[in-house]
Design a protein around this motif. Structure first.
Motif, PDB file in Angstrom:
ATOM      1  N   ASN A  89       0.823  -1.214   0.000  1.00  0.00           N
ATOM      2  CA  ASN A  89       0.000   0.000   0.000  1.00  0.00           C
ATOM      3  C   ASN A  89       0.848   1.250   0.000  1.00  0.00           C
ATOM      4  OD1 ASN A  89      -2.460  -1.117  -0.158  1.00  0.00           O
ATOM      5  ND2 ASN A  89      -2.779  -1.232   2.051  1.00  0.00           N
ATOM      6  N   PHE A  90       1.921   1.202   0.772  1.00  0.00           N
ATOM      7  CA  PHE A  90       2.790   2.371   0.879  1.00  0.00           C
ATOM      8  C   PHE A  90       3.382   2.710  -0.489  1.00  0.00           C
ATOM      9  CE2 PHE A  90       6.993   4.289   1.567  1.00  0.00           C
ATOM     10  CZ  PHE A  90       6.606   5.428   2.242  1.00  0.00           C
ATOM     11  N   MET A 115      -4.864 -13.808   0.368  1.00  0.00           N
ATOM     12  CA  MET A 115      -5.019 -12.702  -0.572  1.00  0.00           C
ATOM     13  C   MET A 115      -5.858 -11.585   0.042  1.00  0.00           C
ATOM     14  SD  MET A 115      -3.270 -13.365  -3.030  1.00  0.00           S
ATOM     15  CE  MET A 115      -3.707 -11.874  -3.862  1.00  0.00           C
ATOM     16  N   LEU A 116      -6.868 -12.004   0.780  1.00  0.00           N
ATOM     17  CA  LEU A 116      -7.740 -11.021   1.406  1.00  0.00           C
ATOM     18  C   LEU A 116      -6.961 -10.153   2.378  1.00  0.00           C
ATOM     19  CD1 LEU A 116     -11.067 -12.843   2.130  1.00  0.00           C
ATOM     20  CD2 LEU A 116     -10.647 -10.872   0.684  1.00  0.00           C
ATOM     21  N   PHE A 117      -6.101 -10.818   3.167  1.00  0.00           N
ATOM     22  CA  PHE A 117      -5.350 -10.046   4.157  1.00  0.00           C
ATOM     23  C   PHE A 117      -4.308  -9.163   3.506  1.00  0.00           C
ATOM     24  CE2 PHE A 117      -6.923 -13.382   7.042  1.00  0.00           C
ATOM     25  CZ  PHE A 117      -7.643 -12.529   7.858  1.00  0.00           C
ATOM     26  N   PHE A 118      -3.790  -9.649   2.383  1.00  0.00           N
ATOM     27  CA  PHE A 118      -2.759  -8.878   1.700  1.00  0.00           C
ATOM     28  C   PHE A 118      -3.301  -7.592   1.106  1.00  0.00           C
ATOM     29  CE2 PHE A 118       0.732 -12.107   0.772  1.00  0.00           C
ATOM     30  CZ  PHE A 118       1.551 -11.487   1.703  1.00  0.00           C
ATOM     31  N   PHE A 119      -4.444  -7.694   0.493  1.00  0.00           N
ATOM     32  CA  PHE A 119      -4.828  -6.571  -0.351  1.00  0.00           C
ATOM     33  C   PHE A 119      -5.986  -5.732   0.141  1.00  0.00           C
ATOM     34  CE2 PHE A 119      -2.238  -9.108  -3.193  1.00  0.00           C
ATOM     35  CZ  PHE A 119      -1.348  -8.130  -3.573  1.00  0.00           C
ATOM     36  N   ILE A 120      -6.558  -6.109   1.264  1.00  0.00           N
ATOM     37  CA  ILE A 120      -7.582  -5.210   1.811  1.00  0.00           C
ATOM     38  C   ILE A 120      -6.880  -4.249   2.746  1.00  0.00           C
ATOM     39  CG2 ILE A 120      -9.520  -5.086   3.406  1.00  0.00           C
ATOM     40  CD1 ILE A 120     -10.690  -7.434   2.119  1.00  0.00           C
ATOM     41  N   LYS A 121      -7.213  -2.998   2.605  1.00  0.00           N
ATOM     42  CA  LYS A 121      -6.577  -1.997   3.479  1.00  0.00           C
ATOM     43  C   LYS A 121      -7.053  -2.174   4.896  1.00  0.00           C
ATOM     44  CE  LYS A 121      -5.939   1.942   0.616  1.00  0.00           C
ATOM     45  NZ  LYS A 121      -6.278   3.322   0.442  1.00  0.00           N
ATOM     46  N   SER A 149      -8.937   0.328  -2.417  1.00  0.00           N
ATOM     47  CA  SER A 149      -7.580   0.104  -2.901  1.00  0.00           C
ATOM     48  C   SER A 149      -7.550   0.409  -4.397  1.00  0.00           C
ATOM     49  CB  SER A 149      -7.163  -1.331  -2.646  1.00  0.00           C
ATOM     50  OG  SER A 149      -7.937  -2.187  -3.458  1.00  0.00           O
ATOM     51  N   LEU A 150      -6.361   0.637  -4.922  1.00  0.00           N
ATOM     52  CA  LEU A 150      -6.235   0.904  -6.358  1.00  0.00           C
ATOM     53  C   LEU A 150      -6.721  -0.303  -7.156  1.00  0.00           C
ATOM     54  CD1 LEU A 150      -5.307   2.753  -8.645  1.00  0.00           C
ATOM     55  CD2 LEU A 150      -3.027   1.780  -8.427  1.00  0.00           C
ATOM     56  N   LYS A 151      -6.365  -1.483  -6.674  1.00  0.00           N
ATOM     57  CA  LYS A 151      -6.787  -2.706  -7.363  1.00  0.00           C
ATOM     58  C   LYS A 151      -8.309  -2.760  -7.500  1.00  0.00           C
ATOM     59  CE  LYS A 151      -7.717  -7.423  -6.187  1.00  0.00           C
ATOM     60  NZ  LYS A 151      -7.839  -8.325  -5.046  1.00  0.00           N
ATOM     61  N   SER A 152      -8.976  -2.515  -6.385  1.00  0.00           N
ATOM     62  CA  SER A 152     -10.427  -2.579  -6.387  1.00  0.00           C
ATOM     63  C   SER A 152     -11.017  -1.492  -7.283  1.00  0.00           C
ATOM     64  CB  SER A 152     -10.918  -2.409  -4.955  1.00  0.00           C
ATOM     65  OG  SER A 152     -12.280  -2.672  -4.886  1.00  0.00           O
ATOM     66  N   PHE A 153     -10.414  -0.329  -7.221  1.00  0.00           N
ATOM     67  CA  PHE A 153     -10.837   0.798  -8.056  1.00  0.00           C
ATOM     68  C   PHE A 153     -10.731   0.446  -9.535  1.00  0.00           C
ATOM     69  CE2 PHE A 153      -9.413   4.460 -10.562  1.00  0.00           C
ATOM     70  CZ  PHE A 153     -10.435   5.363 -10.339  1.00  0.00           C
ATOM     71  N   LEU A 154      -9.601  -0.135  -9.913  1.00  0.00           N
ATOM     72  CA  LEU A 154      -9.376  -0.463 -11.326  1.00  0.00           C
ATOM     73  C   LEU A 154     -10.314  -1.570 -11.802  1.00  0.00           C
ATOM     74  CD1 LEU A 154      -5.465  -0.325 -11.413  1.00  0.00           C
ATOM     75  CD2 LEU A 154      -7.045   1.295 -12.479  1.00  0.00           C
TER      76      LEU A 154
END
Lengths: 194, 331
Positions: A7-8, A188-194, A73-78
């Motif tokens: 995220n950073f 994956m959920l823990f990785f990419f959810i803010k 997240s950017l991923k979710s946005f895209l």
């Protein structure tokens, strides 16, 4: 890379993008382009259209880089943006796509699952590994359908088993894969959810 | 896992591999709607399935070529934006950059030559300029304004083809006249809006402050009161006055688009002008629908999308976005 580091880094890239950095734009493009085109491919079958949609999205991202407000997240946005554009495209088609059925319509109408979607580049490697752990009978049927694009009845006649048995093995294969990848999906959920 | 679950796992797999019958699809859709967990299970299997069977070969996606193409447009866009900015500055500063041409014409009374300046705002862009007497003009897309480099002592006369908003510098001795093909507007110190494209049969004048007289082709003079919108129809040779929502007529000068229960025909015409687009209405039954909305800073895509949400229309973009066709959804 941990979730926080990821995220950073992405925040830094977006910051530079807002200042007009071509480099940051190119990094983000490379990071997501292929996966987004393949994601679009799950809705629209023509590669050219999918690539067009993703390229236009990135152009819009560039055009609006100064006002960009990404709440998720950017991923979710895209993913959400690509999906909306794909659905928009389909809506404009005069000949309705084949998979425009109730199941499809309902599963596409749900907004909340973009976070949980796992991109091709990440999932495919895991999937290849998991395939080797399937029971041979299930794996054979699954790969005949997947690689040779054979219909159930064709597989049934080639293997001289009933069509019901093919259905059974196919679903077992997918179920086994899901169980094998269960921890991975959770991760994956823990990785990419803010 | 019980047998019922098993049944649905089979259904999902059949659905994903395109083997499900219509009845099975219906059963599955029903099951999905029954509980959010069902949808999540379906999505996970679909995610797996899609990864295992991508629509096209991942290696066939040429990321480098795509990036190169996008970067090219990114750089182009930057220079176009600069050019638009430069045009604006040029118009304000009076530099004869904006397709300005200077020509001479003979004044019949005194036989002296007057140098005329001509400013054009191309379709899809608007511009602002200040005249020699400090009158401020906003020129809308597709409009041309001609004015002398120095005004005469007795009168200020400008010629307009198109649409403009004037903030006239007060000067009692020097009346300000806007000439168009059919109408003339006479003012002293005031703000008003004129819409008179030569290709249109409807012309309009809106008075924002002060006082103006509109001179109709048959020499009738109509004094306007503040907030009144006069619409003149050349084909009928008659005019109507409207005092409602007068701001919508000249909101474009503030980069806004206001629709106040206007017909879709008017909405699309305005969008075409504002965005230099070619929106073609394919079902004329749509023209009489009324639309109400305000836009500021939206792209054409966003506006069309908004329209589609509230009106029975669908649109189709054709030929590299050059033409946008609009259809009635029930047709």
């Amino acid at each position: 890379m941990s979730n926080n580091e990821h995220n950073f880094l992405e925040q830094q890239l977006l910051k530079q993008l807002s200042k007009g950095s071509h480099d940051a734009f190119a990094v983000l493009f490379r990071q997501y382009y292929k996966d987004l085109v393949l994601y679009a491919g799950t809705i629209i079958r023509e590669q050219v259209v999918c690539e067009d949609i993703v390229q236009n999205l990135f152009l819009k991202l560039w055009k609006e880089r100064e006002q960009l407000m990404i709440r998720s997240s950017l991923k979710s946005f895209l993913i959400t943006a690509v999906r909306n554009r794909c659905l928009d495209h389909i809506r404009h088609l005069t000949i309705r796509e084949k998979h425009h059925d109730d199941v499809w319509a309902f599963s596409q109408s749900n907004d909340q699952d973009t976070e949980k979607y796992v991109f091709y580049s990440i999932l495919n490697k895991k999937l290849e590994e998991a395939l080797h752990q399937l029971t041979p009978a299930c794996r054979q049927v699954f790969e005949m359908n997947r690689f040779e694009h054979l219909k159930y009845h064709e597989i049934a006649s080639q293997l001289q088993i009933s069509q019901r048995a093919v259905e059974d093995r196919m679903s077992k294969a997918l179920k086994q894969l899901r169980v094998l990848l269960k921890d991975f999906f959770l991760l994956m959920l823990f990785f990419f959810i803010k | 896992m019980n047998t019922e679950d098993n049944h649905y796992e089979i259904l999902i797999t059949k659905y994903l591999s395109g083997e499900a019958s219509a009845a099975e699809n219906e059963t599955l859709a029903h099951w999905l709607k029954a509980h959010p967990d069902h949808l999540q299970r379906f999505n996970q299997l679909k995610n797996l399935w899609d990864t295992g069977t991508p629509a096209f070969q991942p290696d066939a996606i040429d990321e480098d070529a795509a990036l190169a193409q996008v970067m090219k447009q990114v750089s182009e866009k930057a220079s176009v934006r600069f050019w638009l900015y430069a045009q604006r500055v040029a118009a304000i500063l009076f530099l004869p950059l904006l397709a300005t041409c200077i020509f001479f014409y003979t004044k019949q009374n005194d036989q002296t030559y007057t140098t005329l300046q001509k400013v054009i705002a191309p379709y899809g862009s608007r511009t602002e300029l200040t005249l020699p007497d400090s009158t401020h003009v906003y020129l809308n897309a597709g409009s041309t304004l001609s004015y002398p480099v120095t005004f005469k002592q007795s009168a200020r006369e400008v010629t307009l083809n198109g649409e403009a908003y004037f903030e006239v510098k007060a000067s009692a001795q020097q009346p300000f006249t806007v000439k168009t093909k059919q109408l003339q507007v006479k003012a002293l110190g005031t703000a008003f809006h004129v819409n008179a494209y030569e290709h249109d049969s409807i012309m309009a004048v809106t008075l924002v402050s002060g006082k103006v007289h509109v001179l109709l082709p048959h020499a009738e003079q109509v004094p306007l009161t503040v907030g009144t919108h006069l619409q003149y129809s050349a084909s009928k040779n008659s005019y109507t006055l409207d005092r409602e929502n007068s701001y919508k007529w000249y909101a474009w000068k503030d980069n806004k688009l206001l629709f106040r229960d206007d017909s879709l025909a008017y909405v699309f015409k305005t969008l075409n002008q504002f965005y230099h687009a070619r929106i073609v209405v394919k079902d004329s039954s749509l023209n009489s629908y009324r639309y109400r909305a305000s836009f500021e800073g939206e792209t054409l895509d966003e506006i069309l999308h908004a329209l589609q949400l509230s009106m029975p229309i669908r649109y189709q973009i054709k030929q590299n976005r050059k033409v946008i066709e609009v259809y009635h959804t029930t047709h």
